[in-house]
Design an enzyme around this catalytic site. Structure first.
Site, short mmCIF file in Angstrom:
data_model
loop_
_atom_site.label_atom_id
_atom_site.label_comp_id
_atom_site.label_asym_id
_atom_site.label_seq_id
_atom_site.Cartn_x
_atom_site.Cartn_y
_atom_site.Cartn_z
N GLY A 1 0.76 -1.22 -0.24
CA GLY A 1 0.33 -0.03 -0.11
C GLY A 1 1.01 1.03 -0.07
N GLY A 2 2.38 1.17 -0.55
CA GLY A 2 3.38 1.65 -0.14
C GLY A 2 3.20 2.57 0.78
N SER B 1 5.81 -5.33 -2.57
CA SER B 1 5.40 -3.14 -2.89
C SER B 1 5.83 -2.56 -1.29
CB SER B 1 3.97 -3.08 -2.95
OG SER B 1 3.76 -2.37 -3.53
#
Length: 524
Positions: free
Chosen positions: A124-125, A210
């Site tokens: 989710g960054g 991510s």
């Protein structure tokens, strides 16, 4: 089979009483539950924090505190939108700034068990996500089949975790990295307490995908985290134009003053107490124009004496050089859109116009390189080939392998799913295999899913155990060396390939700079 017999077959061993399972921590006792041999503890508070401030230790308590419910999720800047659930099933949960919690799955609560510990940082960054956001994040199967202690962590995100207010007072000195400071606090809690959950505090692996992968290498460059983990796994955690690299080295005055003006405040202190929804609304209103001008708007860590910066830019710290790394990407990171219709019925003469429309003058050269690099794949897959993540990941591998103090292993998840007639692997699609949760995601129900899941799962487990991912279910997998990137390609047939996509990725990355930006939940 009658109903009673069917229910008996489906029954699972469940224990949760006034006396067990209870674990002593440094601050007090916690009660979890036992389900089919896996001890589970949810929503354990590892620290507390006031808005924009550094995390602090929690207070001790008397008696036994329940750890039976997941903790709150950090509030987000914008509401979640269900999207692509067949590819990445999500779970949504109540939000609160009181979100510094973690979850544990373990096969033993004996202090002498000393099992490897795997700590998961969600994607989710630096702005969205949670420790339970994906259905595939559930740690029961990883703990059970891998005989490891699994920990998943919630922390502060977006402007709560990453907004630079340092120019407005010493108390805000590291507010731009507060979210990562939370992760250090979680690792400190684990170091002090995990032994009573059957874990070995001297064998801790941090892993993430991510944004979670970015946080992994951030912590490799964070001196206060030195010694709190011993191995690192980065999945799709390096990206061109990464938000981890884009934070301007300024003092945050522009975005903070814009917030104060929009909210009608004359003191930064007011930002500490304004309801979050008002703060988020103001941020969403003023930040786009500043970001368009290239100004700092927060929502990612910044380089300072807490976080020493991207190792590919500033070099690895002496401690980071000693950390074994397993790192890789998936074939079609941004391939969230519709697949090519009836791809296996198309001939090259039908496919070339699609490629030429996307890649223009570079099409012939890309086609030639793609055929040589992936002779077993359909040419349509070139349309979704990733270099946004793969290219900087290769740079990370090149930089890390130059340091012989520890090993770095490269992987690529190149599987094709039976979705829309054949869809190359997308961002997040390897996560269910890593957690041994392939059965929780419908698109994984294929004839090769179980075998591939075991191949990937035990590679990650063995790496967490020893720093080496090799196991009997895979071909021999060597560590990368200077000038030799040995990549394990996870596919229907797994194989190690050496420097196999260097030319293709280099050209694709160069050509892609002029292409329209892809859309989709890239950092989820």
């Amino acid at each position: 089979m009658n109903n009673r017999e069917e229910k008996s077959d489906m029954a699972r061993q469940f224990v949760c009483s006034k006396t067990e399972p209870i674990v002593q921590t440094a601050k007090g006792k916690l009660r979890g539950f036992l389900l089919d041999g896996t001890y589970t503890f949810h929503g354990i508070k590892y620290a507390k924090a006031k808005r924009f401030k550094m995390p602090e230790e929690i207070e001790p308590w008397e008696g036994v505190r329940d750890a039976l419910s997941y903790g709150f999720v950090c509030p987000l800047l914008k509401g979640e939108i269900p999207w692509g659930e067949i590819m990445i099933p999500h779970r949504y949960w109540p939000v609160s700034e009181d979100c510094l919690s973690l979850n544990i799955w373990t096969q033993s609560i004996r202090p002498d068990a000393k099992k490897p510990v795997m700590v998961w940082f969600h994607g989710g960054g630096y702005t969205t996500g949670s420790s339970i956001e994906h259905v595939a994040y559930d740690g029961e199967n990883m703990s059970k089949f891998g005989d490891v202690v699994v920990v998943t962590v919630n922390h502060r995100l977006n402007i709560l975790g990453y907004l630079n207010l340092s120019a407005f007072g010493e108390e805000y000195k590291n507010s731009a990295n507060a979210g990562n400071a939370d992760l250090v606090s979680a690792l400190e809690w684990i170091h002090k307490n995990i032994v009573n959950f059957g874990g070995d505090p001297e064998n801790v692996t941090i892993f993430g995908q991510s944004g979670g992968g970015m946080k992994v290498w951030n912590l490799m460059q964070t001196p206060s985290a030195d010694g709190l983990f011993h191995k690192a796994i980065v999945e799709s955690g390096c990206a061109d134009g990464s938000i981890a690299d884009s934070a301007a080295k300024d003092d945050g005055t522009q975005i903070v003053n814009a917030l104060l003006k929009e909210l009608g405040f004359d003191s930064v202190k007011a930002l500490e107490t304004v309801p979050y929804y008002r703060l988020a609304e103001a941020y969403n209103k003023v930040s786009p124009a500043l970001e368009k001008e290239g100004a700092y708007v927060g929502c990612s860590p910044i380089e300072n004496d807490f976080y020493l910066g991207n190792p590919c830019s500033v070099g690895f710290t002496e401690h980071a050089k000693t950390i074994p790394v397993l790192i890789g990407t998936v074939f079609g990171e941004l391939a969230f859109g519709p697949a090519v219709s009836k791809k296996y019925e198309l001939e090259e003469k039908d496919i070339r116009p699609m490629i030429e429309k996307k890649y223009g003058k570079a099409s012939d050269q890309l086609i030639d390189l793609f055929k040589r690099t992936y002779p077993e794949k359909k040419l349509t897959d070139l349309l979704v080939l990733d270099s946004v993540f793969r290219a900087p990941t290769k740079e990370f591998i090149k930089a890390k392998s130059a340091h012989l103090e520890s090993s770095v292993f490269s992987f690529l998840f190149a599987y094709e799913f039976p979705y829309d007639g054949g869809k190359p692997a997308w961002h997040c699609s390897e996560i269910p295999y890593v957690f041994h949760n392939a059965d929780k995601v419908p698109v994984n129900n294929t004839d090769s899913s179980d075998r591939l899941q075991d191949q990937i799962f035990f590679a990650f487990i063995n790496f967490a155990r020893s720093g080496n991912p090799n196991h009997p279910g895979l071909p021999t997998w060597p560590a990368c060396k200077p000038g030799d990137e040995a990549t394990m390609v996870f596919d229907r047939n797994c194989e190690v390939r050496h420097n196999f996509d260097n030319e293709l990725i280099a050209l694709h990355a160069e050509v892609s700079k002029s292409l329209p930006e892809e859309t989709g939940p890239v950092l989820h």
